[in-house]
Design a protein around this motif. Structure first.
Motif: not given
Length: 106
Positions: A6, A53, A56-57, A60
């Protein structure tokens, strides 16, 4: 330093889509969360059950890239550092397009 998939994608996104610099305006959320939503909206509609989701990824990953020194966030802009540009340039345009397609199918 090794990068997650990511993190690599976010670096390539900033590099290939914006030439290494993104301007943003964060509202009530943190700059990382705002930028993560901005990026996620390009791939998924907000109503997609996986949207939060993905956000959030991405958030991060942005925090990780900042801590590792690959991006700098000042005021209302995100810039790839020289190290970030070097890493992002290792992801060829074709590979980036394939990654982008995969994220769109999340």
């Amino acid at each position: 330093m090794s990068l997650t998939g990511v993190e690599k994608f976010v670096l390539a996104y900033i590099y290939h889509e914006y030439g290494g610099k993104i301007y943003y305006q964060s509202g009530s959320s943190s700059p990382e969360e705002y930028l993560a939503e901005f990026i996620a909206e390009e791939f998924l509609p907000r109503k997609n059950p996986n949207f939060n989701r993905v956000v959030n990824g991405f958030a991060e990953a942005i925090r990780g890239l900042r801590e590792k020194g690959y991006i700098s966030m000042t005021g209302y802009e995100v810039n790839l550092t020289e190290e970030g540009k070097g890493e992002a340039s290792k992801v060829p345009q074709e590979e980036y397009r394939e990654l982008k397609k995969r994220f769109s199918k999340t």
